[in-house]
Design a protein around this motif. Sequence first.
Motif, PDB file in Angstrom:
ATOM      1  N   ASP A  82       0.861  -1.193   0.000  1.00 39.56           N
ATOM      2  CA  ASP A  82       0.000   0.000   0.000  1.00 39.56           C
ATOM      3  C   ASP A  82       0.892   1.237   0.000  1.00 39.56           C
ATOM      4  O   ASP A  82       1.165   1.841   1.029  1.00 39.56           O
ATOM      5  CB  ASP A  82      -0.911  -0.032   1.230  1.00 39.56           C
ATOM      6  CG  ASP A  82      -1.922   1.104   1.209  1.00 39.56           C
ATOM      7  OD1 ASP A  82      -1.936   1.882   0.228  1.00 39.56           O
ATOM      8  OD2 ASP A  82      -2.683   1.206   2.181  1.00 39.56           O
ATOM      9  N   TRP A  83       1.332   1.598  -1.202  1.00 39.26           N
ATOM     10  CA  TRP A  83       2.317   2.678  -1.340  1.00 39.26           C
ATOM     11  C   TRP A  83       1.762   4.025  -0.905  1.00 39.26           C
ATOM     12  O   TRP A  83       2.509   4.875  -0.444  1.00 39.26           O
ATOM     13  CB  TRP A  83       2.802   2.780  -2.794  1.00 39.26           C
ATOM     14  CG  TRP A  83       3.062   1.478  -3.493  1.00 39.26           C
ATOM     15  CD1 TRP A  83       2.513   1.036  -4.659  1.00 39.26           C
ATOM     16  CD2 TRP A  83       3.969   0.439  -3.082  1.00 39.26           C
ATOM     17  NE1 TRP A  83       3.004  -0.200  -4.997  1.00 39.26           N
ATOM     18  CE2 TRP A  83       3.893  -0.593  -4.050  1.00 39.26           C
ATOM     19  CE3 TRP A  83       4.831   0.276  -1.993  1.00 39.26           C
ATOM     20  CZ2 TRP A  83       4.645  -1.767  -3.957  1.00 39.26           C
ATOM     21  CZ3 TRP A  83       5.577  -0.897  -1.892  1.00 39.26           C
ATOM     22  CH2 TRP A  83       5.483  -1.894  -2.869  1.00 39.26           C
ATOM     23  N   ASN A  84       0.464   4.250  -1.077  1.00 39.57           N
ATOM     24  CA  ASN A  84      -0.102   5.589  -0.816  1.00 39.57           C
ATOM     25  C   ASN A  84      -1.024   5.628   0.404  1.00 39.57           C
ATOM     26  O   ASN A  84      -1.658   6.645   0.671  1.00 39.57           O
ATOM     27  CB  ASN A  84      -0.837   6.109  -2.054  1.00 39.57           C
ATOM     28  CG  ASN A  84      -1.985   5.204  -2.467  1.00 39.57           C
ATOM     29  OD1 ASN A  84      -2.241   4.174  -1.821  1.00 39.57           O
ATOM     30  ND2 ASN A  84      -2.664   5.568  -3.537  1.00 39.57           N
ATOM     31  N   GLY A  85      -1.079   4.537   1.160  1.00 38.53           N
ATOM     32  CA  GLY A  85      -1.811   4.556   2.419  1.00 38.53           C
ATOM     33  C   GLY A  85      -3.320   4.638   2.302  1.00 38.53           C
ATOM     34  O   GLY A  85      -3.991   5.050   3.244  1.00 38.53           O
ATOM     35  N   ASP A  86      -3.895   4.203   1.164  1.00 43.89           N
ATOM     36  CA  ASP A  86      -5.353   4.255   0.992  1.00 43.89           C
ATOM     37  C   ASP A  86      -6.038   2.940   1.371  1.00 43.89           C
ATOM     38  O   ASP A  86      -7.237   2.796   1.175  1.00 43.89           O
ATOM     39  CB  ASP A  86      -5.720   4.665  -0.434  1.00 43.89           C
ATOM     40  CG  ASP A  86      -5.384   3.592  -1.458  1.00 43.89           C
ATOM     41  OD1 ASP A  86      -4.708   2.594  -1.098  1.00 43.89           O
ATOM     42  OD2 ASP A  86      -5.795   3.742  -2.626  1.00 43.89           O
ATOM     43  N   ILE A  88      -5.474  -0.028   0.039  1.00 46.08           N
ATOM     44  CA  ILE A  88      -5.449  -0.984  -1.064  1.00 46.08           C
ATOM     45  C   ILE A  88      -3.994  -1.282  -1.431  1.00 46.08           C
ATOM     46  O   ILE A  88      -3.212  -0.357  -1.691  1.00 46.08           O
ATOM     47  CB  ILE A  88      -6.166  -0.418  -2.315  1.00 46.08           C
ATOM     48  CG1 ILE A  88      -7.585   0.030  -1.988  1.00 46.08           C
ATOM     49  CG2 ILE A  88      -6.127  -1.423  -3.459  1.00 46.08           C
ATOM     50  CD1 ILE A  88      -8.551  -1.089  -1.763  1.00 46.08           C
TER      51      ILE A  88
END
Length: 183
Positions: A82-86, A88
């Motif tokens: 989850d690279w962007n912390g959303d 997903i």
Amino acid sequence: MSNSLSKTSQDLPIDLRFTLQAPGTGRLPVAGDWNGDGVETVGLYDPATQTFYLRNTNTTGPADLTFTFTGAGPGWRPIAGDWNGDGIDTVGLYDPATSTFYLRNSNTTGGADLTFVFGTPGTDRWPLAGDWDADGRASIGLFQQSNHLFLLRNQNSAGAASSQFTSGTGTNTPPVAGYWYMP
Ligand SMILES: [Ca+2]
Ligand SMILES: [Ca+2]
Ligand SMILES: [Ca+2]
């Protein structure tokens, strides 16, 4: 999953056994929470066609998501996080020939949202992903198989390792990151 991937024991029982119906050879496994329901499930990456096959349940069946990673080259190795912390997990690729990471923020056909170099090139380099600093975002790392060196970075950008250490023995021990194999 094979017991050979275990980092803790050769004797761990297999809790789940199923088939992801995406026939072919040379597929590399990935795992992640592709739909944000809190359950990590499996996927496969086919380097020959740059195609990911992701399934949302750990049961036998076809992929729920099939897409290609635009611009990927032969020999690139898959990761997910989850690279962007959303909430997903999405896919990424690592090119051991240039030690470059290519990360994408959606599980759809397209190119990298983030591209950066970390570490030094080498065929014994295996990419890792995890939320090493527990800030809610996954970032990358490398396992250098020849000297059992782990290099972890807390940001998805070029720069030095945030931490590094050696672990493990043997010559054919691919790394794992995640919860499945924890004791
Ligand atoms: Ca899930
Ligand atoms: Ca995400
Ligand atoms: Ca993090």
